[in-house]
Scaffold this motif. Structure first.
Motif, PDB file in Angstrom:
ATOM      1  N   GLU B 440       0.824  -1.214   0.000  1.00 22.42           N
ATOM      2  CA  GLU B 440       0.000   0.000   0.000  1.00 22.42           C
ATOM      3  C   GLU B 440       0.855   1.259   0.000  1.00 22.42           C
ATOM      4  O   GLU B 440       1.859   1.359   0.705  1.00 22.42           O
ATOM      5  N   TRP B 441       0.421   2.201  -0.796  1.00 23.58           N
ATOM      6  CA  TRP B 441       1.152   3.460  -0.952  1.00 23.58           C
ATOM      7  C   TRP B 441       0.176   4.620  -0.792  1.00 23.58           C
ATOM      8  O   TRP B 441      -0.957   4.540  -1.244  1.00 23.58           O
ATOM      9  N   PRO B 473       3.059   1.038   5.406  1.00 24.67           N
ATOM     10  CA  PRO B 473       3.525   0.559   6.709  1.00 24.67           C
ATOM     11  C   PRO B 473       4.782   1.252   7.231  1.00 24.67           C
ATOM     12  O   PRO B 473       4.903   1.440   8.424  1.00 24.67           O
ATOM     13  N   THR B 474       5.738   1.606   6.367  1.00 24.93           N
ATOM     14  CA  THR B 474       6.989   2.164   6.888  1.00 24.93           C
ATOM     15  C   THR B 474       7.048   3.675   6.770  1.00 24.93           C
ATOM     16  O   THR B 474       7.921   4.303   7.383  1.00 24.93           O
ATOM     17  N   GLY B 475       6.179   4.274   5.988  1.00 24.79           N
ATOM     18  CA  GLY B 475       6.169   5.728   5.863  1.00 24.79           C
ATOM     19  C   GLY B 475       7.300   6.295   5.034  1.00 24.79           C
ATOM     20  O   GLY B 475       7.458   7.492   4.919  1.00 24.79           O
ATOM     21  N   ASN B 491      20.083   0.262 -15.200  1.00 19.13           N
ATOM     22  CA  ASN B 491      18.999   1.105 -14.697  1.00 19.13           C
ATOM     23  C   ASN B 491      19.373   1.689 -13.345  1.00 19.13           C
ATOM     24  O   ASN B 491      20.303   1.235 -12.700  1.00 19.13           O
ATOM     25  N   HIS B 492      18.585   2.677 -12.930  1.00 15.80           N
ATOM     26  CA  HIS B 492      18.805   3.259 -11.609  1.00 15.80           C
ATOM     27  C   HIS B 492      18.085   2.439 -10.553  1.00 15.80           C
ATOM     28  O   HIS B 492      17.042   1.846 -10.814  1.00 15.80           O
ATOM     29  N   GLU B 493      18.657   2.447  -9.374  1.00 14.91           N
ATOM     30  CA  GLU B 493      18.035   1.734  -8.270  1.00 14.91           C
ATOM     31  C   GLU B 493      16.806   2.516  -7.788  1.00 14.91           C
ATOM     32  O   GLU B 493      16.801   3.735  -7.772  1.00 14.91           O
ATOM     33  N   VAL B 494      15.788   1.773  -7.378  1.00 17.00           N
ATOM     34  CA  VAL B 494      14.620   2.384  -6.758  1.00 17.00           C
ATOM     35  C   VAL B 494      14.583   1.891  -5.329  1.00 17.00           C
ATOM     36  O   VAL B 494      14.697   0.691  -5.081  1.00 17.00           O
ATOM     37  N   SER B 495      14.446   2.801  -4.389  1.00 19.63           N
ATOM     38  CA  SER B 495      14.462   2.401  -2.987  1.00 19.63           C
ATOM     39  C   SER B 495      13.413   3.198  -2.241  1.00 19.63           C
ATOM     40  O   SER B 495      12.716   4.038  -2.815  1.00 19.63           O
ATOM     41  N   CYS B 496      13.285   2.929  -0.953  1.00 17.84           N
ATOM     42  CA  CYS B 496      12.422   3.728  -0.103  1.00 17.84           C
ATOM     43  C   CYS B 496      13.324   4.456   0.876  1.00 17.84           C
ATOM     44  O   CYS B 496      14.213   3.856   1.485  1.00 17.84           O
ATOM     45  N   TYR B 497      13.075   5.751   1.051  1.00 14.01           N
ATOM     46  CA  TYR B 497      14.027   6.577   1.777  1.00 14.01           C
ATOM     47  C   TYR B 497      13.256   7.613   2.578  1.00 14.01           C
ATOM     48  O   TYR B 497      12.168   8.041   2.198  1.00 14.01           O
ATOM     49  N   GLY B 498      13.836   8.019   3.676  1.00 13.41           N
ATOM     50  CA  GLY B 498      13.281   9.118   4.475  1.00 13.41           C
ATOM     51  C   GLY B 498      12.066   8.693   5.271  1.00 13.41           C
ATOM     52  O   GLY B 498      11.876   7.527   5.588  1.00 13.41           O
ATOM     53  N   ASN B 499      11.242   9.677   5.603  1.00 11.39           N
ATOM     54  CA  ASN B 499       9.992   9.407   6.298  1.00 11.39           C
ATOM     55  C   ASN B 499       9.044  10.559   6.018  1.00 11.39           C
ATOM     56  O   ASN B 499       9.218  11.282   5.029  1.00 11.39           O
TER      57      ASN B 499
END
Lengths: 777, 805
Positions: B440-441, B473-475, B491-499
């Motif tokens: 979920e986003w 869930p992680t914000g 390709n470029h990496e896609v990640s989840c970062y920050g909050n």
């Protein structure tokens, strides 16, 4: 046999009466092409006639050879730095000169030649070619002399290709066409200007092909002196090819397959009606010429190799202790000592060179992935000297006061006492920190006897026999746990922070695992009085032992095979074989940032794509021929078809056998592995070129024997078209060669835009490319 | 001066015309058959010359050439009598010798006498019933893969959509069997669990074991059709009957019995068809060609291993057509008919069967279930029990959504707390095929804009809006940067970062509408709708597009699909398309929409790509030791067996292994066959005639079927990267068994040198030892009760893990 009663047609009888050969089928068939068969050699085009003279041929081949030398020797001193695999092969040549033992996966012939060349030009072997980019001039290395060797061999490949085509019955223009594909090829040029093995490999491959063709052409004069000469030469050159580089084994396979096909034909009773005795004579001759002779030559390379390398060197550790003891100055020879019980020693892992180590810290109760440990004292692998590496060997049996009974022997059960923490090494059925399948190692206090059984280890010397004494340095052994049968093992993974990033030690359930080998590095202390006599200063220097050549040879061959298969690490310029013929990838050999110079191995795109197109045309022709013949049509005249199937087929065989096996290999592969196949494809290109332009070939080309029927002769006639096309093609090749010359010769440096211009295919990863500013849509 | 004819005396030298040559006579050609009969060259048996010479043996006289060319397009029309004798020759099949058709029976006795040959297979079938059904319900627990296939069968009964790597036909049959047995589909089939009373597992096992029974008569008839002697037919039937591996695998709720049955059936149909080759386009010919096609379709719809037997049929057909291609007497029309018949029956028909099984699969599974997320959003929307239709239709800032990749095999955009071990070491972003909160986003405004406030007016999402995607869930925010992606390095990496408060401009994604399935082209789309609008996400700084293209991450990424950001803009690349799947927003009204049906072909293709992707992900994990897995080299000589269930003293234990004699003998026969072929070829080259041409053809034909069949079923496992188990060898074994029977037949039972008594003794030894060996090992398939240590003498090879170590 012949007097069988005719009324009982029993099975398994041999048909003795060969059908009478009164209908000469080949001649019958040729009557379809009467006009061509009785073609008059004088009716050919004047240009063709002119080119086919001995003198014209000589002039052509001289020009080609001169050009080849010029192109390969041009600025051969550039760059004056170590380039790509010169790191390895230059180093090996240096080792020959300093006579220090080294280990490599490739057989020694080409490297011996480099050593010879180096010795010849006065190289002292001190420079070790450590890094790409090390300067030769600063280190006073006579590198030009060493590079000259492959350059000479690479240049000579061109006339050999020419000769192969001429011997196979092609016109001068065609032979020159094939030779020019090699002559003007950037990849061949780049590869033969440096201290690399491929030029030698390719040169001897072409010589092998040449001699085999000469041998095959004498098939109507079997067992003549000339026949024997070319047979033996084929074997000899084949051995040189195989001796240059391990891929040379493919050349052996090629010749092997060709010979099997040949023998199958001789066996055919319908064709020639030979007796079995005759067949066996042929078989024996080939066995001598193509198995025995090459093998002896191949062995002799190794004999020289071992004879030259008599001193201890970087290759020692690959070899068995027995082998190492034949090298003078070897540490093992000097310092190997027998181990007694109660000696305090350090144990070292053979592959990763870490010491068996333990310290007071304990395993964390819970690992990151949720598994639980025993929380025992950590046992790790540590790369440096430390008192925590010291272990004392504790006997599990009563020891005599003195004498031979106090030595540790193969198969003994021992305990290892960690000296600093006074605890025994132990393993148990708890998963190790990093590998759930392997057992954790820890230690257990000396005084607590509750887990005595878990602290017992068998010490098994590799290939040891009962009664063998464990020796320091030379004795490689496995430590097998008594109750769970796991082997003390380590791997290159590091433990997390809680173990100071030291290496993990665990128990490997595969007790036969080769990498679970340890040895005793040093004897630190001993409870024995003669300890002092066993330390280094008091030992007399020993003499190198000798070892049977064949045992040395066998051991080295085995190791070469194992290491060749083990080269699986990924490399940024490794490419998969399917890319090679289309020239989709190259290798960056060398770069120099200041001047933006680089050497990038890439072929001449005109030549390579011509070869690919020719290959597909050739396969198409064969396919069409098969289909047509299946439908009872016979569009290609017999001599031409035989040429396509037999002669070009041989080139195709060379191409396929030097190419297809790479698809099955999992080791790292580079585009230069395709160069031998590219050589063969250049010949196929010539053959296809000839097929397209002319409906005839020079026929027959084989030497006529006493019993051979006189075949009506015919001559290839390519007219004026062929020379014109050839000249046009050569100019195109030359233009492309010159355009890419800065990448091949490494000079001059290129600006970013110039680099971009040379990046014809997006898959070429050239350095110093200018940034293309992103277009904003 | 011109001599005058009248004045001067002329001497008559005879007629002044030049001497007559043969040209002056009408050329009366010999009939073509004349040369065939009169020319001594033709009498050379054709097998003594190779293809090339055979063609050359035709004399090249001009006259004959004319005949030869005439013969090709000879106007037949039934008038020509000379060329008839050619087709008069009896057709010699390399398969079973052809018997004249029997006259219709006039009495029952005659009928029985005519069919007496079928008595033996009937007896074997009855015996097979006994071995297959004997004590079939002994173990009342879920054994081995019953846990999978029983569960999949249950899904059909519950009609819930699930996902699996195997095609559906076999599992549908399991479901059908459950239905027939009265099973309600509510059992979970936990491995090792005891069956409750509601599960009629015995009836289900019996029905599935019927396929195992069918293998035995098929084995017999295949041997008959291959033209083996009666002795050899008996041996084939006995080996099929008494192999404990085939027996054991047939006795549970598994797909293997069906796979084996249909593999056998395909081979049988092919051999049957081969024996109809003498009468092309006859009814029987068509029947068996169609049957071959159907059974290919069935076998591949059960497991994709069926493709190997398809390859065997393919090779056979290619060789057959190659022969026909060389048959100069066959008209082009007939050639084309042959080609067309094969294409229709062996390519089109199986594909139709395969697709039909999927159609049925989709029709039966009409409810939402655990496999939903593998399929496209539209497909899911049409499943009953799915709440997509309750989704608010229009997306707005502040909505909580899941994003589905539109490309074939695509999953849901996912992130979890684990970080990349390489690259940036930030939180992983992957594509995941199962429903989970981590998919979920939240759609949030940019950092510069005021933070999302539920009280402000709604802002609907439109084309070219720049937004931030925050992981539920992680914000953390969906983020990309110039670090290379872990697998697709370009390709470029896609990640989840920050909050919620920490972030930068690298968190911005520009929403680009591609089109809307319902409303059409981009221009017609104003507000973005859930499910139907296809979007692309372009990174605002780097200009790259969010992409997931079935690249599997290593173990650290839990074998999920890599998500990366591709710098090239390829507007046609469906792997960069996404649509909103689930959508929650309290401020928007729940939707009430009817969706377009997802077209079948699209779903079919989608599911197959997903199956391939998961199948390829089944690679052995180097860190985990799978005690059940084995390597192909372990199989032919039965290096390892497989424990099918727990090994406790009170449990009923099944050990999957073969009857050792059959496995060892058949594997040896394969090696022997190569040697024998080599020797025969060498002897032929030296002109020893060991067999007449028909025998040689037969020897080659059976050998080819057996050896190629074996190789095609074996070699792929060597190359395949995935985990392999012993039961993968079971279809392969059949061909090895055929080869063993063939070689025994060739050297003993069909030998002309051996007398009947010798053959009988040899047969007795073979059959007896197979029977004894089976009897010795029968308990591994019938179930071992009590402590294993009480059953002594089973450890014929040290590597078998039958006993506790």
């Amino acid at each position: 046999m012949a007097s069988k009663s005719p009324q009982a047609p029993r099975l398994r009888q041999r048909q003795v009466a060969v059908p009478t050969q009164d209908i000469d089928d080949s001649r019958l068939h040729q009557e379809d092409h009467v006009g061509e068969v009785y073609q008059n050699p004088r009716r050919r085009h004047p240009v063709e006639k002119l080119l086919e003279t001995r003198r014209a041929s000589f002039i052509v081949v001289s020009v080609l050879t001169a050009l080849a030398f010029a192109l390969r020797f041009y600025k051969i001193n550039q760059p004056d730095q170590v380039v790509f695999d010169e790191v390895h092969f230059g180093k090996f040549a240096a080792h020959y000169i300093s006579r220090e033992y080294y280990f490599d996966v490739h057989p020694p012939f080409a490297k011996l030649l480099f050593g010879l060349a180096g010795w010849f030009v006065g190289f002292d072997g001190k420079f070790l070619f450590e890094n790409i980019g090390d300067s030769y001039t600063d280190n006073h290395v006579p590198y030009v002399g060493m590079r000259a060797l492959p350059a000479i061999l690479g240049s000579l490949t061109v006339p050999v290709v020419y000769a192969i085509m001429k011997e196979s019955g092609y016109s001068t223009v065609i032979a020159a066409f094939s030779a020019s594909i090699i002559l003007f090829d950037n990849a061949h040029i780049a590869q033969s200007r440096l201290i690399l093995l491929d030029a030698t490999l390719i040169f001897f491959l072409s010589l092998t092909m040449y001699s085999y063709i000469r041998f095959k052409k004498l098939r109507y004069l079997p067992f003549s002196t000339e026949w024997w000469t070319w047979l033996t030469l084929t074997g000899a050159f084949m051995a040189c090819t195989w001796g240059s580089k391990v891929n040379g084994i493919l050349t052996v396979a090629t010749i092997g397959i060709a010979v099997l096909i040949d023998l199958w034909d001789i066996l055919d009773v319908k064709k020639e009606g030979h007796t079995m005795e005759y067949f066996w004579r042929h078989f024996t001759a080939r066995a001598i010429g193509l198995i025995l002779v090459p093998f002896i030559i191949y062995l002799s390379f190794f004999y020289v190799h071992f004879a030259v390398l008599t001193k201890s060197g970087p290759g020692d550790t690959f070899m068995s202790p027995a082998f190492q003891e034949t090298l003078s100055g070897n540490e093992m020879l000097l310092n190997s000592q027998e181990i007694k019980y109660l000696d305090t020693v350090t144990l070292r892992h053979k592959d990763t060179k870490v010491f068996l180590h333990s310290h007071i810290e304990r395993y964390p109760l819970k690992y990151e992935d949720g598994r639980i440990s025993s929380q025992g004292q950590q046992v790790t692998g540590y790369g440096h000297n430390d008192t925590n590496n010291n272990w004392q060997i504790i006997p599990t049996k009563a020891l005599p006061e003195a004498g031979r009974g106090r030595y540790v022997r193969h198969g003994d059960v021992i305990q290892l006492l960690h000296v600093n923490t006074q605890s025994y090494l132990l393993t148990h059925d708890v998963a190790s920190p990093l590998m759930p399948t392997n057992q954790e190692f820890t230690t257990w206090p000396k005084d607590d006897h509750s887990r005595h059984n878990d602290t017992l280890f068998y010490i098994n010397i590799n290939e040891g026999h009962d009664g063998d004494v464990v020796k320091s340095k030379s004795g490689h052994f496995k430590l097998i746990h008594g109750s769970t049968r796991v082997a003390l093992w380590t791997h290159t993974k590091q433990l997390p922070e809680w173990a100071f990033k030291q290496q993990e030690i665990n128990g490997n359930k595969g007790a036969t695992e080769k990498s679970a080998t340890w040895f005793i590095q040093d004897i630190i202390d001993s409870e024995d009085e003669d300890f002092k006599n066993r330390t280094e200063d008091h030992v007399e220097p020993k003499k190198p032992k000798s070892m049977n050549f064949f045992r040395k040879f066998g051991e080295l061959q085995l190791l070469m095979l194992q290491h060749n298969a083990g080269l699986t690490a990924s490399h940024p310029y490794a490419s998969s074989p399917i890319n090679w013929p289309f020239l989709l990838s190259g290798i960056s050999f060398w770069t120099e940032n200041d001047s933006q110079k680089q050497i990038y191995l890439i072929g001449n795109i005109v030549g390579w794509w011509t070869c690919v197109i020719s290959l597909s045309i050739y396969v198409g022709i064969l396919g069409a021929d098969l289909l047509a013949r299946r439908r009872g049509l016979d569009p290609i005249p017999d001599p031409v078809r035989n040429r396509l199937w037999n002669s070009t087929g041989f080139f195709m065989l060379v191409w396929g056998v030097h190419y297809a096996p790479f698809f099955l290999m999992s080791r790292q592969l580079f585009i230069h592995h395709y160069l031998p196949s590219h050589l063969a494809s250049a010949m196929i290109a010539g053959s296809v070129f000839s097929f397209i332009l002319s409906e005839t070939v020079n026929y027959p080309v084989s030497v006529r024997g006493p019993s051979t029927r006189a075949h009506p002769k015919q001559y290839a006639d390519l007219g004026i078209k062929a020379p014109i096309i050839f000249v046009g093609f050569s100019v195109a090749m030359l233009v492309v060669l010159l355009f890419f010359a800065p990448l091949t010769y490494g000079t001059p440096g290129l600006t970013g835009e110039q680099v971009n211009a040379r990046r014809l295919l997006s898959t070429w990863t050239l350095h110093f490319a200018a940034k293309v500013t992103a277009e904003v849509v | 001066m011109r001599p005058s004819g009248s004045g001067s005396v002329t001497v008559d030298f005879g007629p002044s015309t030049p001497p007559r040559t043969s040209d002056d006579f009408e050329q009366v050609p010999y009939p073509p058959s004349h040369w065939a009969n009169a020319n001594p060259e033709e009498e050379l048996p054709l097998y003594s010359v190779n293809e090339e010479k055979a063609r050359r043996r035709v004399p090249k006289h001009t006259g004959v050439q004319q005949f030869a060319s005439d013969a090709d397009n000879y106007d037949d029309e039934g008038k020509d009598v000379y060329s008839k004798p050619r087709s008069f020759k009896a057709y010699q099949s390399s398969g079973r010798p052809r018997y004249p058709p029997t006259p219709p029976p006039t009495s029952i006795k005659e009928f029985l006498l005519q069919n007496v040959e079928h008595v033996t297979p009937v007896i074997y079938t009855l015996l097979a019933c006994w071995t297959r059904f004997h004590n079939i319900g002994l173990s009342n627990t879920v054994v081995w893969d019953e846990a999978h296939f029983g569960k999949f069968g249950s899904h059909y009964l519950k009609r819930e959509f699930y996902f699996d790597v195997h095609p559906p036909l076999g599992k549908m049959l399991v479901g059908l069997v459950g239905l027939l047995a009265g099973y309600d589909g509510q059992f979970e089939f936990k491995s090792g669990a005891e069956y409750p009373d509601t599960v009629p597992y015995v009836a289900m096992r019996v029905m599935l074991a019927t396929f195992g029974v069918g293998m035995v008569p098929l084995g017999w008839y295949t041997a008959v059709e291959l033209g083996m002697s009666q002795w050899a037919c008996h041996l084939v039937a006995l080996m099929v009957l008494f192999d404990v591996g085939w027996l054991c695998i047939s006795r549970f709720i598994l797909l293997d019995a069906m796979l084996l049955f249909f593999t056998f059936l395909t081979v049988f149909c092919m051999t049957k068809f081969h024996n109809q080759q003498y009468q092309p386009f006859s009814f029987d010919w068509w029947t068996w060609l169609v049957m071959t096609g159907l059974s290919i379709g069935w076998v591949t719809s059960i497991k994709l291993v069926g493709l190997f037997v398809t390859a065997l049929v393919g090779l056979y057909t290619i060789e057959d057509l190659w022969d026909k291609f060389g048959d100069l007497k066959m008209s082009v029309r007939d050639q084309l008919r042959h080609w067309a018949a094969r294409i229709a029956c062996l390519i089109v028909l199986p594909i139709l069967v395969f697709m039909a099984s999927f159609k049925l699969h989709f029709m039966v599974l009409s409810h939402s279930g655990p496999g939903d997320a593998q399929m496209s959003s539209l497909f899911q929307a049409n499943l009953e029990g799915n709440d997509f239709s309750r989704n608010p239709l229009e997306i707005a800032i502040g909505s909580r959504v899941t994003l589905k990749n539109v490309g074939y095999g695509g999953g849901l955009l996912h992130s979890h707390v684990q970080t990349y071990p390489i690259g940036s070491a930030q939180q992983q972003v992957t594509c995941y095929h199962y429903k989970d909160d981590n998919n979920e986003w939240n759609l949030l405004p940019r950092w510069e804009e005021p933070p999302y406030d539920p009280k402000t007016p709604l802002r609907y999402l439109k084309h070219n809006d720049i937004i931030r995607l925050s992981h539920g869930p992680t914000g953390r925010n969906l983020h990309s940067h110039t670090v290379p992606a872990p697998v697709t390095k370009l390709n470029h990496e896609v990640s989840c970062y920050g909050n919620a408060t920490v972030g930068d401009v690298h968190d911005y994604w520009r929403v680009e509408v591609v089109d809307d399935i319902k409303r059409g082209r981009k221009e017609k789309v104003d507000r973005i709708h859930s499910l139907t609008t296809r979007l692309r996400f372009r990174h605002n700084i780097l200009g790259c597009y969010l992409r997931a293209a079935n690249t599997v991450l290593p173990q650290w990424g839990f074998k999920q699909i890599e998500v990366s950001c591709i710098p090239e803009n390829s507007p046609k690349d469906a792997h960069t398309y996404w649509n909103v799947e689930s959508h929650w927003n309290d401020r928007l009204p729940a939707g009430e929409t009817k969706y377009y049906r997802s077209p079948f072909l699209r779903d079919f293709w989608h599911l197959n790509v997903a199956m391939m992707t998961s199948n390829n992900a089944l690679v052995p994990d180097p860190d985990k030791e799978d005690i059940l897995a084995s390597k192909p080299f372990d199989w032919p000589f039965l290096h390892l067996g497989l424990r099918m269930c727990g090994w406790g003293d009170t449990q009923i234990k099944y050990y999957l292994m073969g009857t050792p004699l059959i496995w060892w003998g058949s594997a040896t026969s394969l090696i022997a066959s190569l040697i024998v072929l080599g020797v025969y070829l060498l002897r032929q080259q030296r002109k020893y005639t060991d067999m007449d041409p028909n025998e040689w053809d037969h020897f080659l034909y059976v050998g080819k079927v057996a050896f190629l069949g074996w190789a095609l079923h074996y070699a792929p496992f060597l190359i395949m990267g995935r985990v392999t188990y012993l039961h993968h060898y079971l279809p392969t074994l059949y061909f090895a068994v055929l080869m063993l029977a063939h070689l025994l037949d060739h050297f003993i039972f069909s030998s002309r040198r051996l007398v009947l008594k010798t053959k009988a003794i040899a047969f007795g030894i073979c059959a007896g030892s197979i029977l004894l060996c089976f009897w010795w090992f029968k308990s591994v398939a019938f179930g071992i009760s009590g402590p294993i240590q009480n059953h002594k003498g089973l450890l014929w090879r040290k590597s078998w893990n039958i006993y506790e170590q």
